[in-house]
Scaffold this motif. Sequence first.
Motif, PDB file in Angstrom:
ATOM      1  N   ILE A 257      37.926  42.048 -66.392  1.00 20.55           N
ATOM      2  CA  ILE A 257      36.569  42.526 -66.093  1.00 20.55           C
ATOM      3  C   ILE A 257      35.734  41.414 -65.473  1.00 20.55           C
ATOM      4  O   ILE A 257      35.025  41.624 -64.473  1.00 20.55           O
ATOM      5  CB  ILE A 257      35.901  43.060 -67.375  1.00 20.55           C
ATOM      6  CG1 ILE A 257      36.569  44.360 -67.802  1.00 20.55           C
ATOM      7  CG2 ILE A 257      34.408  43.274 -67.165  1.00 20.55           C
ATOM      8  CD1 ILE A 257      36.085  44.884 -69.135  1.00 20.55           C
ATOM      9  N   LYS A 258      35.815  40.224 -66.032  1.00 20.76           N
ATOM     10  CA  LYS A 258      35.021  39.103 -65.522  1.00 20.76           C
ATOM     11  C   LYS A 258      35.413  38.757 -64.090  1.00 20.76           C
ATOM     12  O   LYS A 258      34.551  38.521 -63.228  1.00 20.76           O
ATOM     13  CB  LYS A 258      35.216  37.880 -66.428  1.00 20.76           C
ATOM     14  CG  LYS A 258      34.327  36.700 -66.055  1.00 20.76           C
ATOM     15  CD  LYS A 258      34.479  35.570 -67.060  1.00 20.76           C
ATOM     16  CE  LYS A 258      33.559  34.402 -66.688  1.00 20.76           C
ATOM     17  NZ  LYS A 258      33.690  33.288 -67.657  1.00 20.76           N
ATOM     18  N   LEU A 259      36.710  38.752 -63.811  1.00 19.18           N
ATOM     19  CA  LEU A 259      37.168  38.434 -62.462  1.00 19.18           C
ATOM     20  C   LEU A 259      36.760  39.538 -61.487  1.00 19.18           C
ATOM     21  O   LEU A 259      36.371  39.255 -60.345  1.00 19.18           O
ATOM     22  CB  LEU A 259      38.690  38.257 -62.461  1.00 19.18           C
ATOM     23  CG  LEU A 259      39.322  37.720 -61.166  1.00 19.18           C
ATOM     24  CD1 LEU A 259      38.636  36.446 -60.706  1.00 19.18           C
ATOM     25  CD2 LEU A 259      40.809  37.477 -61.358  1.00 19.18           C
ATOM     26  N   GLY A 268      38.099  50.804 -63.447  1.00 25.02           N
ATOM     27  CA  GLY A 268      37.791  51.359 -64.766  1.00 25.02           C
ATOM     28  C   GLY A 268      38.824  51.048 -65.828  1.00 25.02           C
ATOM     29  O   GLY A 268      38.536  51.155 -67.021  1.00 25.02           O
ATOM     30  N   ALA A 269      40.049  50.662 -65.426  1.00 19.62           N
ATOM     31  CA  ALA A 269      41.137  50.490 -66.398  1.00 19.62           C
ATOM     32  C   ALA A 269      40.839  49.457 -67.482  1.00 19.62           C
ATOM     33  O   ALA A 269      41.093  49.713 -68.657  1.00 19.62           O
ATOM     34  CB  ALA A 269      42.435  50.144 -65.669  1.00 19.62           C
ATOM     35  N   PHE A 295      34.044  55.617 -67.934  1.00 19.17           N
ATOM     36  CA  PHE A 295      33.791  57.007 -67.530  1.00 19.17           C
ATOM     37  C   PHE A 295      32.972  57.063 -66.241  1.00 19.17           C
ATOM     38  O   PHE A 295      33.260  57.863 -65.347  1.00 19.17           O
ATOM     39  CB  PHE A 295      33.045  57.738 -68.651  1.00 19.17           C
ATOM     40  CG  PHE A 295      32.860  59.212 -68.383  1.00 19.17           C
ATOM     41  CD1 PHE A 295      33.902  60.092 -68.547  1.00 19.17           C
ATOM     42  CD2 PHE A 295      31.639  59.699 -67.945  1.00 19.17           C
ATOM     43  CE1 PHE A 295      33.744  61.449 -68.297  1.00 19.17           C
ATOM     44  CE2 PHE A 295      31.465  61.051 -67.689  1.00 19.17           C
ATOM     45  CZ  PHE A 295      32.525  61.922 -67.870  1.00 19.17           C
ATOM     46  N   THR A 296      31.972  56.187 -66.136  1.00 12.07           N
ATOM     47  CA  THR A 296      31.139  56.148 -64.921  1.00 12.07           C
ATOM     48  C   THR A 296      31.985  55.817 -63.693  1.00 12.07           C
ATOM     49  O   THR A 296      31.840  56.436 -62.630  1.00 12.07           O
ATOM     50  CB  THR A 296      30.018  55.102 -65.078  1.00 12.07           C
ATOM     51  OG1 THR A 296      29.210  55.461 -66.213  1.00 12.07           O
ATOM     52  CG2 THR A 296      29.145  55.063 -63.833  1.00 12.07           C
ATOM     53  N   ILE A 297      32.888  54.847 -63.838  1.00 11.43           N
ATOM     54  CA  ILE A 297      33.740  54.439 -62.715  1.00 11.43           C
ATOM     55  C   ILE A 297      34.697  55.566 -62.332  1.00 11.43           C
ATOM     56  O   ILE A 297      34.880  55.872 -61.146  1.00 11.43           O
ATOM     57  CB  ILE A 297      34.517  53.159 -63.079  1.00 11.43           C
ATOM     58  CG1 ILE A 297      33.538  51.985 -63.255  1.00 11.43           C
ATOM     59  CG2 ILE A 297      35.557  52.832 -62.006  1.00 11.43           C
ATOM     60  CD1 ILE A 297      34.171  50.742 -63.832  1.00 11.43           C
ATOM     61  N   ASN A 303      38.428  60.764 -60.778  1.00 11.42           N
ATOM     62  CA  ASN A 303      39.689  60.769 -61.523  1.00 11.42           C
ATOM     63  C   ASN A 303      39.504  61.629 -62.770  1.00 11.42           C
ATOM     64  O   ASN A 303      39.089  61.160 -63.831  1.00 11.42           O
ATOM     65  CB  ASN A 303      40.072  59.328 -61.907  1.00 11.42           C
ATOM     66  CG  ASN A 303      41.479  59.245 -62.452  1.00 11.42           C
ATOM     67  OD1 ASN A 303      41.972  60.187 -63.068  1.00 11.42           O
ATOM     68  ND2 ASN A 303      42.133  58.122 -62.230  1.00 11.42           N
ATOM     69  N   ILE A 304      39.816  62.927 -62.652  1.00 11.03           N
ATOM     70  CA  ILE A 304      39.536  63.881 -63.724  1.00 11.03           C
ATOM     71  C   ILE A 304      40.389  63.625 -64.979  1.00 11.03           C
ATOM     72  O   ILE A 304      39.862  63.647 -66.094  1.00 11.03           O
ATOM     73  CB  ILE A 304      39.722  65.319 -63.215  1.00 11.03           C
ATOM     74  CG1 ILE A 304      38.660  65.626 -62.147  1.00 11.03           C
ATOM     75  CG2 ILE A 304      39.606  66.328 -64.355  1.00 11.03           C
ATOM     76  CD1 ILE A 304      38.773  67.005 -61.536  1.00 11.03           C
ATOM     77  N   PRO A 305      41.713  63.389 -64.872  1.00  6.44           N
ATOM     78  CA  PRO A 305      42.501  63.159 -66.094  1.00  6.44           C
ATOM     79  C   PRO A 305      41.973  61.999 -66.935  1.00  6.44           C
ATOM     80  O   PRO A 305      41.922  62.093 -68.161  1.00  6.44           O
ATOM     81  CB  PRO A 305      43.912  62.869 -65.543  1.00  6.44           C
ATOM     82  CG  PRO A 305      43.956  63.583 -64.241  1.00  6.44           C
ATOM     83  CD  PRO A 305      42.578  63.450 -63.674  1.00  6.44           C
ATOM     84  N   GLU A 306      41.565  60.905 -66.269  1.00  4.49           N
ATOM     85  CA  GLU A 306      41.035  59.766 -67.016  1.00  4.49           C
ATOM     86  C   GLU A 306      39.703  60.129 -67.680  1.00  4.49           C
ATOM     87  O   GLU A 306      39.425  59.714 -68.804  1.00  4.49           O
ATOM     88  CB  GLU A 306      40.847  58.568 -66.084  1.00  4.49           C
ATOM     89  CG  GLU A 306      42.128  57.943 -65.572  1.00  4.49           C
ATOM     90  CD  GLU A 306      42.905  57.210 -66.647  1.00  4.49           C
ATOM     91  OE1 GLU A 306      44.052  56.821 -66.397  1.00  4.49           O
ATOM     92  OE2 GLU A 306      42.382  57.030 -67.760  1.00  4.49           O
ATOM     93  N   GLN A 307      38.880  60.908 -66.998  1.00  2.00           N
ATOM     94  CA  GLN A 307      37.605  61.341 -67.578  1.00  2.00           C
ATOM     95  C   GLN A 307      37.853  62.174 -68.840  1.00  2.00           C
ATOM     96  O   GLN A 307      37.158  62.009 -69.851  1.00  2.00           O
ATOM     97  CB  GLN A 307      36.815  62.166 -66.564  1.00  2.00           C
ATOM     98  CG  GLN A 307      36.292  61.374 -65.370  1.00  2.00           C
ATOM     99  CD  GLN A 307      35.528  62.256 -64.401  1.00  2.00           C
ATOM    100  OE1 GLN A 307      34.574  62.921 -64.768  1.00  2.00           O
ATOM    101  NE2 GLN A 307      35.968  62.273 -63.148  1.00  2.00           N
TER     102      GLN A 307
END
Length: 615
Positions: A257-259, A268-269, A295-297, A303-307
Amino acid sequence: MKYCFLSKVLIYAVLFFLLYSCTQSNVSQKEFTTSIDIADSLAQYNAIKGIQNLDSLKLNFPEITPEQEALLLFKKGEIYYINDLYVESILEHQKATELFAKQKDTYNKTRSLITLSAANLRLKNIEKAQEFALEALQNANLLEDKRLLAKANNQLFQLHFSLEDYPKAMEYIKKADRIFVDQKDTTSIIAIKGNIASIYLKLKEYNKALQTYQEALQLGQNSKSPQTIVSILNNIGYTYIETEKYATAATFLEGAIKLNQNIGAINGAPYKGLGYAYFVNNDFETAKLYYNEAFTIYQQNKNIPEQIQILDKLITIAIRGNNSEQALNYQLQRDQLQIDNQAKETESLLHFATVKYQAKEKEADLLYQKQLNKKNRLLYGSVLVALVLLLILVGSYLYITKLKAANRASQLEQSLLRVQMNPHFIFNTLAAIQNVTLDQDPIKSSNYIAKFSKLIRQNFDYVRKEEIALEQEISMIGNYIETQQLRFHNSFVYQLDLAKDQDIKSLKVPPMLLQPFLENAIEYGLKDKKSGGVLTLQIFKENNALCFVVTDNGIGRSHQAKEQKKSTELHATDIFIERLKLRKKGEEKTFKIEDLYNLEQQAVGTKVSFKIYFI
């Protein structure tokens, strides 16, 4: 003499003009290449500025050549791809491919084909992805370019990996790895090692996966591609999640995340992984923050499955926090997304096996074309066709077997729903609610409508799950009992006897187990009692089992048998026994139905008991 002098001056002027023009052209070409390189470097840290810089090149170089325009489109397509803008990447690379083809630049055309394949694969356009990858492999073989060969093999790895054909995927990635043994392209070597590790991860060989990821991360220290390092950190984090080492996983995911923040990239991963790491450690507030970020990303990426996966976790967090209103809002969002995604998933599942064998068939066709110049090409072709037919037959048999198993599970699921939510119950409940409304009690009516709608939603949501929390099962039973009490004007009371040491949030049970027996107790035992009916549910632990006992003080089964005809259809009890048998734990042997009698041997109720084992 005068004319001779003028002729010499004219000749010198023409030569000077030509020399100056050539110099200007060379300077422009050099400046153009430098600008491309600057934009490429800038895009590693700020994609938007990189694209803007490339777009401005046409203004700075109005007389851009077709070769330069093709390269410009290629670079834009690459920047879009590494920033997950796959549709935009495809559009740019399609234009670039056409220009490279006109210029007969097979090398750069092949590079574009590889990215086109990768972008289409990301968008689940399997056939297009395969078409571009195979063309790239064919071109790379003709050019005898090791780097392109490795990249084409790597792309075919990605294709078969997405089809869950891991042996074939490992075959392609190993070819790419062998080609890159003596290469100096660190970024590509890192990507190849990461892909090998991903196969180990799918095969649950975690030690091999971590070892390979660590090798890639060590090489990545000298890499000029921060996106590559982000991908490695994220993959290591998820590997540690698989091994339940959540603290270590969080360290790598936070690094990713920082990078990403440093280079202005959106992914989002890592947020999703951190959300899960905190969720399993019961730090729900922190988990909620990370899940909302993810979720926002995923909303932005559509990306519906991830949501849906994230909303499942957010619903659980809201329920555990006793925030029923927020849980309901999340559930409504999830239901809508599930409806949108269901059609796509169904089509994908039905088409999966066909696409998989089509991929094998097209690759076989490519091999066949290479053998056309050999004397025995007819023999090879016949064997190949026979092999493809055999694979299709075997694949069709396996696929049909899988469909039959799925159909059996679906039939059981539908039978369970029909038993749980039969029309008789629904219509009677609606009639009871209508009576409350006619009595001009809108608040009471509204409450019962809310409970009834929640009960229906719970039935449809839980029936597709293998297990739910005991707390969810008890909540659903509570809604059902209150609805039945409305129907029968509170002629009976419901008692829940739950052992105090039960952790109902963590205990898991098959969904919708108890409702059929509670319904039987009400319909055939308590319905005819005008008052004084008692329905009791006991839940307690006994060694490695969770025990359930349902008791009523109704008219008893013997009297009910005289009043009711036995149905020839599948009863709820039969469905219950079949569900226990599918668990293969011998739980169906613990199921008992006992008739209760008083001292005068008169029927005074019924008792149902069974156990659910934890191991």
